[in-house]
Design a protein around this motif. Sequence first.
Motif, PDB file in Angstrom:
ATOM      1  N   LYS A  78      39.727  40.938  42.772  1.00  0.00           N
ATOM      2  CA  LYS A  78      38.491  40.229  43.097  1.00  0.00           C
ATOM      3  C   LYS A  78      37.475  41.180  43.727  1.00  0.00           C
ATOM      4  O   LYS A  78      36.283  41.142  43.414  1.00  0.00           O
ATOM      5  CB  LYS A  78      38.790  39.078  44.059  1.00  0.00           C
ATOM      6  CG  LYS A  78      37.569  38.263  44.465  1.00  0.00           C
ATOM      7  CD  LYS A  78      37.008  37.481  43.284  1.00  0.00           C
ATOM      8  CE  LYS A  78      37.972  36.391  42.835  1.00  0.00           C
ATOM      9  NZ  LYS A  78      37.414  35.592  41.725  1.00  0.00           N
ATOM     10  N   SER A 110      37.227  44.332  43.213  1.00  0.00           N
ATOM     11  CA  SER A 110      36.701  45.187  42.155  1.00  0.00           C
ATOM     12  C   SER A 110      35.558  44.498  41.418  1.00  0.00           C
ATOM     13  O   SER A 110      34.534  45.124  41.097  1.00  0.00           O
ATOM     14  CB  SER A 110      37.815  45.552  41.169  1.00  0.00           C
ATOM     15  OG  SER A 110      37.335  46.404  40.155  1.00  0.00           O
ATOM     16  N   GLU A 111      35.711  43.212  41.152  1.00  0.00           N
ATOM     17  CA  GLU A 111      34.630  42.455  40.508  1.00  0.00           C
ATOM     18  C   GLU A 111      33.380  42.447  41.383  1.00  0.00           C
ATOM     19  O   GLU A 111      32.255  42.584  40.889  1.00  0.00           O
ATOM     20  CB  GLU A 111      35.082  41.019  40.245  1.00  0.00           C
ATOM     21  CG  GLU A 111      36.131  40.869  39.155  1.00  0.00           C
ATOM     22  CD  GLU A 111      36.449  39.403  38.888  1.00  0.00           C
ATOM     23  OE1 GLU A 111      35.499  38.593  38.832  1.00  0.00           O
ATOM     24  OE2 GLU A 111      37.632  39.067  38.762  1.00  0.00           O
ATOM     25  N   ASN A 150      31.710  45.963  41.383  1.00  0.00           N
ATOM     26  CA  ASN A 150      31.106  46.325  40.103  1.00  0.00           C
ATOM     27  C   ASN A 150      29.969  45.411  39.670  1.00  0.00           C
ATOM     28  O   ASN A 150      29.382  45.606  38.599  1.00  0.00           O
ATOM     29  CB  ASN A 150      32.189  46.409  39.025  1.00  0.00           C
ATOM     30  CG  ASN A 150      33.088  47.612  39.234  1.00  0.00           C
ATOM     31  OD1 ASN A 150      32.638  48.661  39.678  1.00  0.00           O
ATOM     32  ND2 ASN A 150      34.369  47.456  38.926  1.00  0.00           N
ATOM     33  N   THR A 151      29.643  44.435  40.508  1.00  0.00           N
ATOM     34  CA  THR A 151      28.428  43.648  40.295  1.00  0.00           C
ATOM     35  C   THR A 151      27.528  43.743  41.524  1.00  0.00           C
ATOM     36  O   THR A 151      26.623  42.924  41.703  1.00  0.00           O
ATOM     37  CB  THR A 151      28.761  42.165  40.013  1.00  0.00           C
ATOM     38  OG1 THR A 151      29.579  41.648  41.072  1.00  0.00           O
ATOM     39  CG2 THR A 151      29.498  42.019  38.695  1.00  0.00           C
ATOM     40  N   ARG A 161      28.766  49.772  43.113  1.00  0.00           N
ATOM     41  CA  ARG A 161      29.218  50.103  41.758  1.00  0.00           C
ATOM     42  C   ARG A 161      28.985  51.577  41.425  1.00  0.00           C
ATOM     43  O   ARG A 161      27.954  52.153  41.748  1.00  0.00           O
ATOM     44  CB  ARG A 161      28.459  49.238  40.757  1.00  0.00           C
ATOM     45  CG  ARG A 161      28.770  49.506  39.302  1.00  0.00           C
ATOM     46  CD  ARG A 161      27.870  48.636  38.442  1.00  0.00           C
ATOM     47  NE  ARG A 161      28.077  48.868  37.020  1.00  0.00           N
ATOM     48  CZ  ARG A 161      27.348  48.298  36.062  1.00  0.00           C
ATOM     49  NH1 ARG A 161      26.367  47.461  36.397  1.00  0.00           N
ATOM     50  NH2 ARG A 161      27.584  48.557  34.800  1.00  0.00           N
ATOM     51  N   GLU A 221      34.120  51.483  38.340  1.00  0.00           N
ATOM     52  CA  GLU A 221      34.102  50.675  37.123  1.00  0.00           C
ATOM     53  C   GLU A 221      34.962  51.242  36.002  1.00  0.00           C
ATOM     54  O   GLU A 221      35.717  50.513  35.353  1.00  0.00           O
ATOM     55  CB  GLU A 221      32.663  50.524  36.631  1.00  0.00           C
ATOM     56  CG  GLU A 221      32.506  49.557  35.478  1.00  0.00           C
ATOM     57  CD  GLU A 221      31.051  49.278  35.155  1.00  0.00           C
ATOM     58  OE1 GLU A 221      30.746  48.162  34.705  1.00  0.00           O
ATOM     59  OE2 GLU A 221      30.207  50.180  35.354  1.00  0.00           O
ATOM     60  N   SER A 274      42.872  48.200  35.912  1.00  0.00           N
ATOM     61  CA  SER A 274      42.587  48.428  34.493  1.00  0.00           C
ATOM     62  C   SER A 274      43.740  49.220  33.885  1.00  0.00           C
ATOM     63  O   SER A 274      44.068  50.306  34.372  1.00  0.00           O
ATOM     64  CB  SER A 274      41.283  49.205  34.321  1.00  0.00           C
ATOM     65  OG  SER A 274      41.102  49.569  32.961  1.00  0.00           O
TER      66      SER A 274
END
Length: 232
Positions: A137, A139-140, A143-144, A148, A153, A162
């Motif tokens: 979460k 990381s999301e 990256n938004t 970032r 990413e 990933s």
Amino acid sequence: MLPEGKHVRGVYERIIEAIKSEPSDRLFIDSSTIDVQTSIETSNLIKSNNLGTFVDAPVSGGTVGAANATLTFMVGTEDLNTVEPTLKMMGSRFFACGKQGAGLAAKLANNYILALTNIATAEGFQLANQLGLDLAKFSEIVNTSSGRSWSSEVNNPVPGISPSTPSSRDYESGFGVSLMRKDLLLAIAAADLVKLKLLLGSDAAKVYETIVEAGLARKDMSVIYKYLEDSK
């Protein structure tokens, strides 16, 4: 693509010795990340022996970009027409940076940024980990948000975020710590030549030296995340 300037110089000296009796209009493209001066000197050797054109064309994009032929090339030329057909076999973005050596100048400045953001990303994600956050979460969120970067990413340092990143393969098959340290030192040396005082360069170099001394020189540079956790 060779590790250091001395290797590039040595290889081209041998090439020149082998073909100097056959003057031609060959094109030599070197994608090594080395010091600018050695690249310029090598170009002058090619020219003085009437063997063609030498172009510096370092890359960015890592092992993922290489595998997918999506590398970015920073080229020391003002005209891409001669080199672009060859580079298209390996990359998708090409920038004419100017005179001989300008491609390397761009690469060193870029990798200076990368060296710092890699450390900051590892520290930020490890901080989130120690504070008990859900890292997928987080990381999301990063990256938004304003945190970032390529390091968060594309090359996320947390295993499992990933499947394609080195962190999910025990930090293998990525951009090694020793290579990042080498590029950072080249950038610092370039700054010294133009009398620019880099505020974070020396401290960042000490971080990479510490990771190398910990036996992690060949691991992907994102291994700093794991080092921080193991050293806690």
